[in-house]
Design a protein around this motif. Structure first.
Motif, PDB file in Angstrom:
ATOM      1  N   THR A   1       0.823  -1.195   0.000  1.00 53.76           N
ATOM      2  CA  THR A   1       0.000   0.000   0.000  1.00 53.76           C
ATOM      3  C   THR A   1       0.864   1.255   0.000  1.00 53.76           C
ATOM      4  O   THR A   1       1.813   1.366   0.778  1.00 53.76           O
ATOM      5  CB  THR A   1      -0.904   0.017   1.254  1.00 53.76           C
ATOM      6  N   GLU A   2       0.538   2.199  -0.879  1.00 55.30           N
ATOM      7  CA  GLU A   2       1.224   3.494  -0.906  1.00 55.30           C
ATOM      8  C   GLU A   2       0.470   4.435   0.033  1.00 55.30           C
ATOM      9  O   GLU A   2      -0.689   4.759  -0.199  1.00 55.30           O
ATOM     10  CB  GLU A   2       1.249   4.053  -2.322  1.00 55.30           C
ATOM     11  N   ILE A   3       1.125   4.876   1.096  1.00 57.78           N
ATOM     12  CA  ILE A   3       0.503   5.730   2.107  1.00 57.78           C
ATOM     13  C   ILE A   3       0.968   7.165   1.914  1.00 57.78           C
ATOM     14  O   ILE A   3       2.165   7.425   1.776  1.00 57.78           O
ATOM     15  CB  ILE A   3       0.846   5.252   3.529  1.00 57.78           C
ATOM     16  N   THR A   4       0.023   8.093   1.926  1.00 58.55           N
ATOM     17  CA  THR A   4       0.328   9.514   1.888  1.00 58.55           C
ATOM     18  C   THR A   4       0.252  10.026   3.323  1.00 58.55           C
ATOM     19  O   THR A   4      -0.815  10.043   3.928  1.00 58.55           O
ATOM     20  CB  THR A   4      -0.674  10.270   0.998  1.00 58.55           C
ATOM     21  N   TRP A   5       1.404  10.416   3.877  1.00 60.06           N
ATOM     22  CA  TRP A   5       1.475  10.857   5.269  1.00 60.06           C
ATOM     23  C   TRP A   5       1.257  12.360   5.379  1.00 60.06           C
ATOM     24  O   TRP A   5       1.779  13.133   4.590  1.00 60.06           O
ATOM     25  CB  TRP A   5       2.830  10.496   5.865  1.00 60.06           C
TER      26      TRP A   5
ATOM     27  N   ASN B   1       6.725  12.470  21.693  1.00 61.84           N
ATOM     28  CA  ASN B   1       6.857  11.803  20.404  1.00 61.84           C
ATOM     29  C   ASN B   1       5.965  12.481  19.384  1.00 61.84           C
ATOM     30  O   ASN B   1       4.949  13.075  19.728  1.00 61.84           O
ATOM     31  CB  ASN B   1       6.440  10.331  20.508  1.00 61.84           C
ATOM     32  N   CYS B   2       6.326  12.372  18.134  1.00 61.08           N
ATOM     33  CA  CYS B   2       5.522  12.906  17.044  1.00 61.08           C
ATOM     34  C   CYS B   2       4.817  11.760  16.332  1.00 61.08           C
ATOM     35  O   CYS B   2       5.428  10.739  16.056  1.00 61.08           O
ATOM     36  CB  CYS B   2       6.407  13.651  16.044  1.00 61.08           C
ATOM     37  N   PHE B   3       3.549  11.950  16.057  1.00 61.24           N
ATOM     38  CA  PHE B   3       2.765  10.962  15.346  1.00 61.24           C
ATOM     39  C   PHE B   3       2.387  11.486  13.978  1.00 61.24           C
ATOM     40  O   PHE B   3       2.239  12.685  13.786  1.00 61.24           O
ATOM     41  CB  PHE B   3       1.487  10.620  16.128  1.00 61.24           C
ATOM     42  N   ARG B   4       2.235  10.576  13.030  1.00 62.96           N
ATOM     43  CA  ARG B   4       1.795  10.940  11.686  1.00 62.96           C
ATOM     44  C   ARG B   4       0.549  10.136  11.353  1.00 62.96           C
ATOM     45  O   ARG B   4       0.440   8.965  11.702  1.00 62.96           O
ATOM     46  CB  ARG B   4       2.875  10.639  10.660  1.00 62.96           C
ATOM     47  N   ILE B   5      -0.356  10.771  10.662  1.00 62.91           N
ATOM     48  CA  ILE B   5      -1.572  10.133  10.187  1.00 62.91           C
ATOM     49  C   ILE B   5      -1.522  10.126   8.673  1.00 62.91           C
ATOM     50  O   ILE B   5      -1.107  11.110   8.056  1.00 62.91           O
ATOM     51  CB  ILE B   5      -2.819  10.873  10.702  1.00 62.91           C
ATOM     52  N   GLY B   6      -1.910   9.018   8.075  1.00 61.38           N
ATOM     53  CA  GLY B   6      -1.866   8.907   6.630  1.00 61.38           C
ATOM     54  C   GLY B   6      -3.072   8.171   6.077  1.00 61.38           C
ATOM     55  O   GLY B   6      -3.836   7.569   6.814  1.00 61.38           O
TER      56      GLY B   6
ATOM     57  N   GLY C   1      -8.706   4.992   0.870  1.00 57.99           N
ATOM     58  CA  GLY C   1      -9.313   5.724   1.976  1.00 57.99           C
ATOM     59  C   GLY C   1      -9.072   5.118   3.340  1.00 57.99           C
ATOM     60  O   GLY C   1      -9.656   5.561   4.325  1.00 57.99           O
ATOM     61  N   ASN C   2      -8.223   4.107   3.438  1.00 55.20           N
ATOM     62  CA  ASN C   2      -7.891   3.524   4.730  1.00 55.20           C
ATOM     63  C   ASN C   2      -7.007   4.484   5.513  1.00 55.20           C
ATOM     64  O   ASN C   2      -6.190   5.196   4.943  1.00 55.20           O
ATOM     65  CB  ASN C   2      -7.157   2.188   4.549  1.00 55.20           C
TER      66      ASN C   2
ATOM     67  N   LEU D   1       0.055   1.445  12.165  1.00 53.12           N
ATOM     68  CA  LEU D   1      -1.182   0.766  12.527  1.00 53.12           C
ATOM     69  C   LEU D   1      -2.265   1.221  11.570  1.00 53.12           C
ATOM     70  O   LEU D   1      -2.284   2.368  11.149  1.00 53.12           O
ATOM     71  CB  LEU D   1      -1.590   1.119  13.963  1.00 53.12           C
ATOM     72  N   THR D   2      -3.169   0.328  11.238  1.00 59.52           N
ATOM     73  CA  THR D   2      -4.285   0.690  10.371  1.00 59.52           C
ATOM     74  C   THR D   2      -5.479   1.074  11.217  1.00 59.52           C
ATOM     75  O   THR D   2      -5.465   0.950  12.438  1.00 59.52           O
ATOM     76  CB  THR D   2      -4.662  -0.465   9.434  1.00 59.52           C
ATOM     77  N   ASP D   3      -6.538   1.549  10.559  1.00 61.32           N
ATOM     78  CA  ASP D   3      -7.736   1.976  11.280  1.00 61.32           C
ATOM     79  C   ASP D   3      -8.555   0.746  11.689  1.00 61.32           C
ATOM     80  O   ASP D   3      -9.532   0.389  11.073  1.00 61.32           O
ATOM     81  CB  ASP D   3      -8.559   2.953  10.451  1.00 61.32           C
ATOM     82  N   SER D   4      -8.113   0.119  12.737  1.00 62.98           N
ATOM     83  CA  SER D   4      -8.760  -1.087  13.236  1.00 62.98           C
ATOM     84  C   SER D   4      -8.952  -0.958  14.744  1.00 62.98           C
ATOM     85  O   SER D   4      -8.498  -0.005  15.368  1.00 62.98           O
ATOM     86  CB  SER D   4      -7.883  -2.300  12.937  1.00 62.98           C
ATOM     87  N   ARG D   5      -9.585  -1.942  15.306  1.00 68.71           N
ATOM     88  CA  ARG D   5      -9.756  -1.967  16.759  1.00 68.71           C
ATOM     89  C   ARG D   5      -8.384  -1.978  17.439  1.00 68.71           C
ATOM     90  O   ARG D   5      -8.181  -1.308  18.446  1.00 68.71           O
ATOM     91  CB  ARG D   5     -10.571  -3.192  17.151  1.00 68.71           C
ATOM     92  N   GLU D   6      -7.453  -2.741  16.869  1.00 70.13           N
ATOM     93  CA  GLU D   6      -6.109  -2.807  17.435  1.00 70.13           C
ATOM     94  C   GLU D   6      -5.425  -1.437  17.389  1.00 70.13           C
ATOM     95  O   GLU D   6      -4.707  -1.060  18.304  1.00 70.13           O
ATOM     96  CB  GLU D   6      -5.263  -3.845  16.692  1.00 70.13           C
ATOM     97  N   ALA D   7      -5.643  -0.702  16.311  1.00 71.54           N
ATOM     98  CA  ALA D   7      -5.049   0.629  16.198  1.00 71.54           C
ATOM     99  C   ALA D   7      -5.591   1.560  17.278  1.00 71.54           C
ATOM    100  O   ALA D   7      -4.839   2.309  17.900  1.00 71.54           O
ATOM    101  CB  ALA D   7      -5.310   1.211  14.816  1.00 71.54           C
ATOM    102  N   LEU D   8      -6.886   1.509  17.506  1.00 74.71           N
ATOM    103  CA  LEU D   8      -7.489   2.336  18.551  1.00 74.71           C
ATOM    104  C   LEU D   8      -6.956   1.934  19.920  1.00 74.71           C
ATOM    105  O   LEU D   8      -6.614   2.797  20.737  1.00 74.71           O
ATOM    106  CB  LEU D   8      -9.009   2.213  18.506  1.00 74.71           C
ATOM    107  N   GLN D   9      -6.849   0.641  20.172  1.00 76.99           N
ATOM    108  CA  GLN D   9      -6.320   0.181  21.456  1.00 76.99           C
ATOM    109  C   GLN D   9      -4.876   0.646  21.653  1.00 76.99           C
ATOM    110  O   GLN D   9      -4.513   1.095  22.743  1.00 76.99           O
ATOM    111  CB  GLN D   9      -6.396  -1.340  21.544  1.00 76.99           C
ATOM    112  N   GLN D  10      -4.062   0.562  20.597  1.00 73.45           N
ATOM    113  CA  GLN D  10      -2.672   0.995  20.712  1.00 73.45           C
ATOM    114  C   GLN D  10      -2.590   2.499  20.952  1.00 73.45           C
ATOM    115  O   GLN D  10      -1.784   2.960  21.752  1.00 73.45           O
ATOM    116  CB  GLN D  10      -1.865   0.616  19.468  1.00 73.45           C
ATOM    117  N   MET D  11      -3.427   3.271  20.278  1.00 75.67           N
ATOM    118  CA  MET D  11      -3.417   4.714  20.492  1.00 75.67           C
ATOM    119  C   MET D  11      -3.792   5.039  21.932  1.00 75.67           C
ATOM    120  O   MET D  11      -3.169   5.901  22.570  1.00 75.67           O
ATOM    121  CB  MET D  11      -4.360   5.426  19.533  1.00 75.67           C
TER     122      MET D  11
END
Length: 63
Positions: free
Chosen positions: A2-6, A16-21, A26-27, A40-50
């Motif tokens: 996947t090509e991610i645009t940050w 720490n600095c975070f980036r969203i992409g 549209g993921n 991390l992707t937009d998943s339940r695991e991503a929310l838990q890690q955040m």
């Protein structure tokens, strides 16, 4: 792969600095600046890690 645009990093003083992409489908993705290959992707695991990162003080500037 996947090509991610940050977006520009979100940084707080002394934190720490975070980036969203996004990808072409549209993921959503989130990563620590400089470690974009370990995102991390937009998943339940991503929310838990955040939430864990926020509780640990690594992302308190996002609140």
């Amino acid at each position: 792969m996947t090509e991610i645009t940050w977006e520009e990093p979100y940084c707080g003083e002394g934190n720490n600095c975070f980036r969203i992409g996004t990808d072409d489908e549209g993921n959503g993705f989130i990563a620590v600046l400089g470690k974009e290959d370990r995102y991390l992707t937009d998943s339940r695991e991503a929310l838990q890690q955040m939430i864990r990162d926020i509780k640990a003080g690594a992302a308190d500037h996002l609140l």
